[in-house]
Every structure is written in structure tokens, then in C-alpha cells.
Design a protein around this motif. Structure first.
Motif, mmCIF file in Angstrom:
data_model
loop_
_atom_site.group_PDB
_atom_site.id
_atom_site.type_symbol
_atom_site.label_atom_id
_atom_site.label_comp_id
_atom_site.label_asym_id
_atom_site.label_seq_id
_atom_site.Cartn_x
_atom_site.Cartn_y
_atom_site.Cartn_z
ATOM 1 N N SER A 168 0.736 -1.089 -0.041
ATOM 2 C CA SER A 168 -0.012 -0.019 -0.030
ATOM 3 C C SER A 168 0.738 1.431 0.152
ATOM 4 O O SER A 168 1.897 1.372 0.157
ATOM 5 C CB SER A 168 -0.948 -0.219 1.074
ATOM 6 N N GLY A 169 0.088 2.324 -0.487
ATOM 7 C CA GLY A 169 0.968 3.579 -0.300
ATOM 8 C C GLY A 169 1.158 4.158 -1.752
ATOM 9 O O GLY A 169 1.554 5.445 -1.813
ATOM 10 N N ARG A 170 1.161 3.487 -2.609
ATOM 11 C CA ARG A 170 1.225 3.867 -4.049
ATOM 12 C C ARG A 170 0.868 2.755 -4.906
ATOM 13 O O ARG A 170 0.592 1.566 -4.669
ATOM 14 C CB ARG A 170 2.496 4.086 -4.382
ATOM 15 N N PRO A 171 0.577 3.152 -6.442
ATOM 16 C CA PRO A 171 0.287 2.051 -7.347
ATOM 17 C C PRO A 171 1.301 1.024 -7.497
ATOM 18 O O PRO A 171 2.547 1.626 -7.742
ATOM 19 C CB PRO A 171 -0.412 2.589 -8.409
ATOM 20 N N PHE A 172 0.962 -0.382 -7.538
ATOM 21 C CA PHE A 172 2.366 -1.354 -7.551
ATOM 22 C C PHE A 172 1.881 -1.966 -9.001
ATOM 23 O O PHE A 172 2.646 -3.209 -9.170
ATOM 24 C CB PHE A 172 2.292 -2.128 -6.307
ATOM 25 N N SER A 173 1.083 -1.821 -9.882
ATOM 26 C CA SER A 173 0.596 -2.539 -10.655
ATOM 27 C C SER A 173 1.830 -2.795 -11.792
ATOM 28 O O SER A 173 2.059 -3.837 -12.513
ATOM 29 C CB SER A 173 -0.463 -2.057 -11.527
ATOM 30 N N ALA A 179 -5.356 -5.162 -8.958
ATOM 31 C CA ALA A 179 -6.412 -4.245 -8.362
ATOM 32 C C ALA A 179 -6.140 -4.124 -6.956
ATOM 33 O O ALA A 179 -6.521 -2.840 -6.396
ATOM 34 C CB ALA A 179 -7.729 -4.749 -8.766
ATOM 35 N N LYS A 180 -5.662 -4.999 -6.190
ATOM 36 C CA LYS A 180 -5.442 -5.050 -4.926
ATOM 37 C C LYS A 180 -4.100 -4.800 -4.367
ATOM 38 O O LYS A 180 -3.853 -4.632 -3.259
ATOM 39 C CB LYS A 180 -6.111 -6.279 -4.272
ATOM 40 N N ASN A 181 -3.201 -4.578 -5.352
ATOM 41 C CA ASN A 181 -1.714 -4.565 -5.033
ATOM 42 C C ASN A 181 -1.378 -5.812 -4.291
ATOM 43 O O ASN A 181 -0.622 -5.373 -3.233
ATOM 44 C CB ASN A 181 -1.547 -3.280 -4.041
#
Length: 123
Positions: A25-30, A74-76
């Protein structure tokens, strides 16, 4: 602030299964690679498996055919399904996230790491 949190560890008998989860969490990781490393008592941390943003995976020989990594962008979150566990799989399992392009055993560079979850396999 980036956080990487593992869950799902525990005690299991040899031959059993466990499923680990890792939520970032904390940023997008896709677009990041994510993976699992482990450290057994008295040993150095070792590569287990990684998965790139496009789904490409890299497995250590010791877990091929028994462990399966998957991710939900979508859920990282990344998952590690561990089947047919062996006592030698006993270790603290760490999740890592990498912004690097490369994600193989020798070139994965974790930018963020979780605190680990303990997996104990009894004989």
C-alpha cells in the motif's frame, strides 16, 4: 508511506499446504515486480519466486511444481500457494516489491520489504 505486509504463515505438517498473502500500500504497484524470499534459521536469505507486472514468473528450482505465485493488481496483492510442503521449507518468508525491469533470481532488487511471516513445517 509505502507498507508491505505479509500474512498466512503458520505451522503445518509435511505434505500440507499454506497460502501466503502480501499486500502493498501507499502507491500503485501494478507496474512493479513482486516476489517472495525466505530465510531459514542460520542461513542466508534466498530467492523463492517473483512475478513481473505482466505475469512472467521466476521460480527457484527447489519450489518448482509445488509453489505457485499469483497477483491481483487491483488489490496490490501477491499470493503464494505452497503445496506439498517439506521441513526444509521452514523459514521466515519475506515479500518484496521492485520497481526494476529485471525480476530474476540474480537481478531482482527489492525497493520495499515486509517484516516477514514464519512458516514452520513439521516432519
Amino acid at each position: 508511506q509505502v507498507q508491505v505486509v505479509e500474512s498466512g504463515g503458520g505451522l503445518v505438517q509435511a505434505g500440507g499446504s499454506l497460502r501466503l498473502s502480501c499486500a502493498a500500500s501507499g502507491r500503485p504497484f501494478s507496474n512493479y515486480a513482486m516476489g517472495w524470499f525466505r530465510q531459514a534459521p542460520g542461513k542466508e536469505r534466498e530467492f523463492v519466486v517473483t512475478i513481473k507486472w505482466n505475469g512472467n514468473t521466476y521460480y527457484a528450482d527447489s519450489v518448482k511444481g509445488r509453489f505457485t505465485i499469483s497477483r491481483d493488481n487491483a488489490k496490490n496483492t501477491v499470493y503464494l500457494q505452497m503445496n506439498n510442503l517439506k521441513p526444509e521449507d521452514t523459514a521466515v518468508y519475506y515479500c518484496a516489491v521492485s520497481s526494476g525491469v529485471l525480476a530474476g533470481p540474480s537481478n531482482f532488487r527489492g525497493d520495499y520489504w515486509g517484516k516477514g511471516t514464519l512458516v514452520t513445517v513439521s516432519s
